[in-house]
Scaffold this active site. Structure first.
Site, PDB file in Angstrom:
ATOM      1  N   HIS A 233      13.792  51.672 -28.113  1.00 56.56           N
ATOM      2  CA  HIS A 233      14.457  50.464 -27.581  1.00 56.56           C
ATOM      3  C   HIS A 233      15.065  49.629 -28.722  1.00 56.56           C
ATOM      4  O   HIS A 233      14.625  48.508 -28.995  1.00 56.56           O
ATOM      5  CB  HIS A 233      13.386  49.671 -26.816  1.00 56.56           C
ATOM      6  CG  HIS A 233      13.881  48.550 -25.962  1.00 56.56           C
ATOM      7  ND1 HIS A 233      14.581  47.472 -26.437  1.00 56.56           N
ATOM      8  CD2 HIS A 233      13.716  48.323 -24.619  1.00 56.56           C
ATOM      9  CE1 HIS A 233      14.841  46.643 -25.440  1.00 56.56           C
ATOM     10  NE2 HIS A 233      14.351  47.127 -24.350  1.00 56.56           N
TER      11      HIS A 233
ATOM     12  N   GLU B 189      19.692  51.833 -26.377  1.00 53.25           N
ATOM     13  CA  GLU B 189      18.395  52.508 -26.406  1.00 53.25           C
ATOM     14  C   GLU B 189      18.547  54.004 -26.172  1.00 53.25           C
ATOM     15  O   GLU B 189      19.129  54.425 -25.161  1.00 53.25           O
ATOM     16  CB  GLU B 189      17.490  51.878 -25.347  1.00 53.25           C
ATOM     17  CG  GLU B 189      17.338  50.375 -25.574  1.00 53.25           C
ATOM     18  CD  GLU B 189      16.922  49.623 -24.332  1.00 53.25           C
ATOM     19  OE1 GLU B 189      17.379  48.495 -24.107  1.00 53.25           O
ATOM     20  OE2 GLU B 189      16.112  50.190 -23.564  1.00 53.25           O
TER      21      GLU B 189
HETATM   22  O1  TA6 Z   1      15.836  47.824 -21.837  1.00 49.41           O
HETATM   23  C1  TA6 Z   1      16.247  46.696 -21.130  1.00 49.41           C
HETATM   24  C2  TA6 Z   1      15.014  46.023 -20.524  1.00 49.41           C
HETATM   25  O2  TA6 Z   1      14.402  46.865 -19.573  1.00 49.41           O
HETATM   26  C3  TA6 Z   1      15.450  44.687 -19.935  1.00 49.41           C
HETATM   27  O3  TA6 Z   1      15.445  44.702 -18.521  1.00 49.41           O
HETATM   28  C4  TA6 Z   1      14.437  43.688 -20.527  1.00 49.41           C
HETATM   29  O4  TA6 Z   1      13.300  43.590 -19.700  1.00 49.41           O
HETATM   30  C5  TA6 Z   1      14.153  44.351 -21.877  1.00 49.41           C
HETATM   31  O5  TA6 Z   1      14.036  45.732 -21.560  1.00 49.41           O
HETATM   32  C6  TA6 Z   1      12.987  43.776 -22.651  1.00 49.41           C
HETATM   33  O6  TA6 Z   1      11.796  44.093 -21.996  1.00 49.41           O
HETATM   34  P1  TA6 Z   1      10.416  43.538 -22.655  1.00 49.41           P
HETATM   35  O7  TA6 Z   1       9.328  44.148 -21.842  1.00 49.41           O
HETATM   36  O8  TA6 Z   1      10.398  43.993 -24.100  1.00 49.41           O
HETATM   37  O9  TA6 Z   1      10.511  42.023 -22.571  1.00 49.41           O
END
Ligand code: TA6
Length: 278
Positions: free
Chosen positions: A154, A254
């Site tokens: 991510h 990601e």
């Molecule tokens: O990858 C995008 C996502 O799924 C967004 O929807 C947002 O929730 C982000 O990840 C961050 O998630 P986190 O659990 O690290 O706050």
């Protein structure tokens, strides 16, 4: 050259410095939270408000989302899986040459992980720090039954101003708009003037982040999906570990096996997700 560092609260990370680049990788989540090629600005964004505590996700860098991406079937389980809040073991550091340092980490199933996800596994993460940042996330099924994973590296990329950023390489690709849960097709470069949260499929090309005065290359293997995310103003103000204006300074691209790109891994079989960033 590498140094094992420990904060007053016991939080441990490895600091790497070679002729090509510097980096910092926490044992918590095997989380890369800094990477900078010599003479260039950092590649990754890191929140000034991030936690640096065991069992808590760092905000920024490259969280490892595993063994599920997003919310789990059981709503009570942690978003993006448990790998990013688990303590990995550093198994090897190899100075391959003056420009290249390779680090290996592993996470195995435990009583805690089996309470969340009742499978025996080995998760190995190999990071190569050179003039590129290369990551290999290898899942091995050590159970007697097959299991399904979704996952993502991510990556939060540092940008000058999100309003000046465009993403190339995903044109004509189908995507799930996670905000409306609608299936759409990308018909141009991706630019940002509102929240963007999309899971692209059929991804088979290099993805390019065009920032105001640099571009960033993302090359993936073992993956045919990619997530593009920026929270924009409102969601950013609700996000933990983020200042209200943080959305201006990062974009997440990601490297994933997400949604339709899930992987079924049979006993003793493996899957490797690889990403090269530079
Ligand atoms: O990858 C995008 C996502 O799924 C967004 O929807 C947002 O929730 C982000 O990840 C961050 O998630 P986190 O659990 O690290 O706050």
């Amino acid at each position: 050259m590498h140094t094992h560092k420990k904060l007053n609260n016991g939080f441990e990370y490895i600091e790497i410095n070679n002729s090509s680049a510097s980096a910092k990788i926490a044992l918590n989540g095997a989380h890369i939270f800094h990477y900078e090629q010599k003479g260039k600005k950092p590649l990754l964004w890191l929140s000034e408000n991030s936690n640096f505590e065991h069992k808590k996700a760092i905000r920024g860098g490259i969280p490892i989302c595993w063994p599920w991406f997003g919310t789990s079937i059981k709503q009570t389980q942690p978003q993006h899986g448990f790998a990013r809040t688990s303590l990995f073991e550093l198994t090897n550091i190899n100075e391959l040459d003056s420009n290249t340092t390779e680090l290996s980490f592993k996470l195995e199933d435990s009583y805690e992980t089996r309470k969340l996800w009742d499978y025996k596994f080995l998760l190995e993460f190999t990071v190569t720090i050179s003039d590129k940042l290369t990551m290999k996330l290898k899942t091995t099924n050590n159970d007697s039954k097959e299991f399904k994973i979704t996952q993502a590296l991510h990556s939060y990329f540092l940008v000058s101003d999100i309003s000046d950023v465009s993403i190339k390489g995903l044109d004509k690709r189908p995507y799930l708009d996670a905000l409306s849960m609608e299936n759409k097709v990308q018909n141009s470069e991706i630019t940002f003037n509102e929240e963007v949260d999309r899971v692209y499929q059929e991804v088979d090309k290099t993805i390019i982040i065009q920032d105001k005065n640099r571009f960033i290359i993302i090359q993936n293997e073992g993956s045919s999906s990619a997530v593009v995310w920026n929270p924009w103003i409102d969601k950013c103000s609700r996000m933990s570990g983020m200042k209200d204006d943080a959305y201006k300074s990062f974009v997440c691209i990601e490297s994933a096996n997400a949604f339709d790109d899930f992987k079924i891994i049979k006993p003793k079989q493996t899957h490797i997700l690889k990403a090269t960033l530079f």
